[in-house]
Design a protein around this motif. Structure first.
Motif, PDB file in Angstrom:
ATOM      1  N   GLY A 223     -12.286 -12.468  -8.188  1.00  0.00           N
ATOM      2  CA  GLY A 223     -10.927 -12.080  -8.577  1.00  0.00           C
ATOM      3  C   GLY A 223     -10.032 -13.279  -8.829  1.00  0.00           C
ATOM      4  N   GLU A 224     -10.640 -14.407  -9.219  1.00  0.00           N
ATOM      5  CA  GLU A 224      -9.856 -15.620  -9.422  1.00  0.00           C
ATOM      6  C   GLU A 224      -8.830 -15.442 -10.528  1.00  0.00           C
ATOM      7  N   ARG A 225      -7.668 -16.003 -10.337  1.00  0.00           N
ATOM      8  CA  ARG A 225      -6.614 -15.921 -11.344  1.00  0.00           C
ATOM      9  C   ARG A 225      -6.929 -16.828 -12.504  1.00  0.00           C
TER      10      ARG A 225
ATOM     11  N   ALA B 154      -1.959  -1.104   8.556  1.00  0.00           N
ATOM     12  CA  ALA B 154      -1.738  -1.017   7.111  1.00  0.00           C
ATOM     13  C   ALA B 154      -3.030  -1.287   6.370  1.00  0.00           C
ATOM     14  N   LEU B 155      -3.291  -0.503   5.322  1.00  0.00           N
ATOM     15  CA  LEU B 155      -4.418  -0.731   4.419  1.00  0.00           C
ATOM     16  C   LEU B 155      -3.867  -1.273   3.110  1.00  0.00           C
ATOM     17  N   ILE B 156      -4.317  -2.469   2.711  1.00  0.00           N
ATOM     18  CA  ILE B 156      -3.879  -3.041   1.448  1.00  0.00           C
ATOM     19  C   ILE B 156      -5.098  -3.462   0.632  1.00  0.00           C
ATOM     20  N   GLY B 157      -4.892  -3.649  -0.653  1.00  0.00           N
ATOM     21  CA  GLY B 157      -5.966  -4.049  -1.552  1.00  0.00           C
ATOM     22  C   GLY B 157      -5.602  -3.672  -2.967  1.00  0.00           C
ATOM     23  N   PRO B 158      -6.306  -4.205  -3.957  1.00  0.00           N
ATOM     24  CA  PRO B 158      -6.015  -3.859  -5.351  1.00  0.00           C
ATOM     25  C   PRO B 158      -6.334  -2.404  -5.646  1.00  0.00           C
ATOM     26  N   SER B 159      -5.873  -1.890  -6.765  1.00  0.00           N
ATOM     27  CA  SER B 159      -6.200  -0.523  -7.173  1.00  0.00           C
ATOM     28  C   SER B 159      -7.712  -0.367  -7.253  1.00  0.00           C
ATOM     29  N   GLY B 160      -8.202   0.751  -6.728  1.00  0.00           N
ATOM     30  CA  GLY B 160      -9.639   1.001  -6.743  1.00  0.00           C
ATOM     31  C   GLY B 160     -10.390   0.346  -5.606  1.00  0.00           C
TER      32      GLY B 160
ATOM     33  N   THR C  20      -0.411   0.875   1.370  1.00  0.00           N
ATOM     34  CA  THR C  20       0.688   0.328   0.582  1.00  0.00           C
ATOM     35  C   THR C  20       0.164  -0.707  -0.406  1.00  0.00           C
ATOM     36  N   HIS C  21       0.837  -0.806  -1.562  1.00  0.00           N
ATOM     37  CA  HIS C  21       0.574  -1.888  -2.513  1.00  0.00           C
ATOM     38  C   HIS C  21       1.493  -3.068  -2.245  1.00  0.00           C
ATOM     39  N   ASP C  22       2.482  -2.872  -1.390  1.00  0.00           N
ATOM     40  CA  ASP C  22       3.487  -3.887  -1.112  1.00  0.00           C
ATOM     41  C   ASP C  22       3.016  -4.747   0.061  1.00  0.00           C
ATOM     42  N   GLN C  23       2.537  -5.954  -0.236  1.00  0.00           N
ATOM     43  CA  GLN C  23       2.014  -6.824   0.818  1.00  0.00           C
ATOM     44  C   GLN C  23       3.089  -7.202   1.825  1.00  0.00           C
ATOM     45  N   GLU C  24       4.292  -7.471   1.346  1.00  0.00           N
ATOM     46  CA  GLU C  24       5.389  -7.824   2.253  1.00  0.00           C
ATOM     47  C   GLU C  24       5.658  -6.691   3.226  1.00  0.00           C
ATOM     48  N   GLU C  25       5.581  -5.461   2.720  1.00  0.00           N
ATOM     49  CA  GLU C  25       5.763  -4.280   3.560  1.00  0.00           C
ATOM     50  C   GLU C  25       4.716  -4.236   4.666  1.00  0.00           C
ATOM     51  N   ALA C  26       3.453  -4.450   4.302  1.00  0.00           N
ATOM     52  CA  ALA C  26       2.366  -4.420   5.283  1.00  0.00           C
ATOM     53  C   ALA C  26       2.529  -5.518   6.319  1.00  0.00           C
ATOM     54  N   LEU C  27       2.849  -6.731   5.875  1.00  0.00           N
ATOM     55  CA  LEU C  27       2.957  -7.868   6.791  1.00  0.00           C
ATOM     56  C   LEU C  27       4.154  -7.728   7.718  1.00  0.00           C
ATOM     57  N   GLU C  28       5.203  -7.061   7.247  1.00  0.00           N
ATOM     58  CA  GLU C  28       6.407  -6.905   8.067  1.00  0.00           C
ATOM     59  C   GLU C  28       6.287  -5.761   9.071  1.00  0.00           C
ATOM     60  N   VAL C  29       5.626  -4.675   8.677  1.00  0.00           N
ATOM     61  CA  VAL C  29       5.661  -3.448   9.482  1.00  0.00           C
ATOM     62  C   VAL C  29       4.469  -3.297  10.424  1.00  0.00           C
ATOM     63  N   ALA C  30       3.276  -3.672   9.988  1.00  0.00           N
ATOM     64  CA  ALA C  30       2.047  -3.294  10.694  1.00  0.00           C
ATOM     65  C   ALA C  30       1.751  -4.170  11.905  1.00  0.00           C
ATOM     66  N   ASP C  31       1.055  -3.569  12.900  1.00  0.00           N
ATOM     67  CA  ASP C  31       0.495  -4.344  14.004  1.00  0.00           C
ATOM     68  C   ASP C  31      -0.714  -5.138  13.510  1.00  0.00           C
TER      69      ASP C  31
ATOM     70  N   VAL D  89      -5.455  -4.346   7.227  1.00  0.00           N
ATOM     71  CA  VAL D  89      -6.831  -4.261   6.748  1.00  0.00           C
ATOM     72  C   VAL D  89      -6.806  -4.543   5.251  1.00  0.00           C
ATOM     73  N   VAL D  90      -7.495  -5.602   4.830  1.00  0.00           N
ATOM     74  CA  VAL D  90      -7.558  -5.957   3.416  1.00  0.00           C
ATOM     75  C   VAL D  90      -8.868  -5.423   2.847  1.00  0.00           C
ATOM     76  N   MET D  91      -8.758  -4.577   1.800  1.00  0.00           N
ATOM     77  CA  MET D  91      -9.941  -3.955   1.209  1.00  0.00           C
ATOM     78  C   MET D  91     -10.154  -4.465  -0.214  1.00  0.00           C
TER      79      MET D  91
END
Length: 359
Positions: free
Chosen positions: A356-358, A32-38, A194-205, A208-210
Motif C-alpha cells: 500500500g505504498e504511497r 476501535a476497528l480501523i483500516g481502508p475500505s474493504g 471508524t474511518h477517522d483515525q483521529e477519532e479512533a486514537l482519541e476515543v478508544a482504549d 485494531v488496524v485491519m
C-alpha cells in the motif's frame, strides 16, 4: 462482558472478507476497528453482532458460545451511521421501541418502560426533546437518540458502525468526546468501526488496524502511532514521510544522507524504505557540514499551534511534510521558494517494500 473472536474467516463468493481473525475485547473496554475500505472491519462487527455467520471460527461472549445464536439472543446494541430512526415516532417512542416489541411474557410494565426511557434520555441529555420528532433534531441529537435506543434493551455489548460518519467535523469532535465520557460512566463493552483515525486514537482504549481481511496490529493508541508493527500500519495511521534508499550492515543510505539502521546489521546492500513522522523531521536553514537532504519550501499552512510545511526535495525524490511549533517556524522564518535542509530525528527502516505504498 468480554468478547472472544477465535480464528474467524468469512467469504462472500470468491472474496474473503475475513482471514483467520482472532481478537479479545475485555469487559468494559472500548475498542476501535480501523483500516481502508474493504479491510473487513464492518464484516467483523456484523459477525460479532450475529448479522453475518462466520464460515470458520467462533464468537464467545464471556464463556458462552454465541457463534450460532440469533441476533436477538445475543443482546447486542447496534448503532448505525445513518441513525435508522422511525420518522413517525417521537424521540421518546423511538427509544422505547425495543422495549415495547418484546414478547408479552418478557415485556416490562408500562410504568417501568417510561422510567427506563426517561432515565436514558436524561443520560444522553435529550429529556427536554422527548416529544420531538427526528426531523426536528440536529444530526448529533439524532445520533444520541440512536444510542439511547440501542441501550434501552440493556445490551451486553454495544457495537457502533461509523456512528459519526454522517456528521460535520465540529459535531463529530464534540460527540466523540461525549462518547468517551459516556463510556467511562457506563463501562459497557463496546466495539466501533471508524474511518477517522483521529477519532479512533482519541476515543478508544485499544485500536485494531485491519488490512485485507486480517489484523495488522492491536494496541493502545500510543503504541499504534509511535510503534507501528508493519510498514502498512506506519503508512496508514497518521502522516508519514517515505525515504527510499539502501541498507548495508546496519547503516542506511538515502541520497547524500547516511543514518544508523541497527535492526538490519545483517543486511547486505538491500533496498530499504525509511519512515518518519512530520514532527520527526529536523529543519534548518544551513547544513553546517552535516549530512542532510536539501529541500525547497513549496507550501506553508499555519493553523492552530503548529505549522505544516510542504517541502520539495532538490534531488527530485518527491515531497516531504514537516511539522513545527509556531515558535520554531518563527525562528526559521522560512518562506515560499526558499531553500532549507532536512534530517530525520527518528527513522524506522524496513528492508522490504511496504504494502500500500504511497506514490
Amino acid at each position: 462482558m468480554s468478547i472472544t473472536v477465535s480464528g474467524v474467516s468469512k467469504r462472500f463468493g470468491e472474496f474473503w472478507a475475513l482471514h483467520d481473525v482472532s481478537l479479545e475485547v475485555g469487559s468494559g473496554e472500548l475498542v476501535a476497528l480501523i483500516g481502508p475500505s474493504g479491510s473487513g472491519k464492518t464484516t467483523l462487527l456484523r459477525v460479532i453482532a450475529g448479522l453475518e455467520r462466520p464460515d470458520v471460527g467462533s464468537i464467545r461472549f464471556d464463556h458462552e458460545d454465541a457463534t450460532y445464536q440469533r441476533v436477538a439472543s445475543r443482546r447486542v446494541g447496534f448503532v448505525f451511521q445513518h441513525y435508522a430512526l422511525f420518522r413517525h415516532l417521537t424521540v421518546f417512542e423511538n427509544v422505547a421501541f425495543g422495549l415495547r416489541v418484546r414478547p408479552r411474557a418478557g415485556r416490562l410494565p408500562e410504568a417501568a418502560i417510561r422510567e427506563r426511557v426517561d432515565e436514558l434520555l436524561r443520560l444522553v441529555q435529550l429529556d427536554v426533546q422527548a416529544n420531538r420528532f427526528p426531523n426536528q433534531l440536529s444530526g448529533g441529537q439524532r445520533q444520541r437518540v440512536a444510542l439511547a435506543r440501542a441501550l434501552a434493551i440493556e445490551p451486553r455489548v454495544l457495537l457502533l458502525d461509523e456512528p459519526f460518519g454522517a456528521l460535520d467535523a465540529k459535531v463529530r469532535k464534540e460527540l466523540r468526546r461525549w462518547l468517551r465520557r459516556f463510556h467511562d460512566e457506563l463501562r459497557i463493552t463496546s466495539v466501533f468501526v471508524t474511518h477517522d483515525q483521529e477519532e479512533a486514537l482519541e476515543v478508544a482504549d485499544r485500536v485494531v488496524v485491519m488490512n485485507g481481511g486480517r489484523i495488522e496490529q492491536i494496541g493502545t493508541p500510543d503504541t499504534i502511532y509511535d510503534a507501528p508493527a508493519s510498514p502498512f500500519v506506519y503508512d496508514f495511521v497518521g502522516s508519514v514521510n517515505l525515504f527510499h534508499g539502501r541498507v548495508h550492515q546496519g547503516r542506511v543510505r538515502i541520497g547524500a544522507l547516511e543514518l544508523p539502521a541497527p535492526d538490519h546489521e545483517q543486511a547486505e546492500d538491500a533496498p530499504a524504505v525509511g519512515y518518519a513522522r512530520p514532527h520527526d523531521l529536523e529543519l534548518v536553514r544551513q547544513s553546517n557540514g552535516h549530512e542532510v537532504i536539501e529541500v525547497v519550501v513549496r507550501h506553508v499552512v499555519g493553523v492552530g499551534p503548529r505549522v505544516r510545511l510542504e517541502l520539495e526535495r532538490r534531488d527530485g525524490a518527491g515531497l516531504l511534510e514537516a511539522e513545527l511549533t509556531r515558535e520554531e517556524y518563527r525562528a526559521l522564518d522560512l518562506r515560499f521558494g526558499e531553500a532549507a535542509f532536512v534530517r530525520p530525528r527518528a527513522l524506522r527502516v524496513y528492508v522490504h517494500e511496504p504494502r500500500g505504498e504511497r506514490a
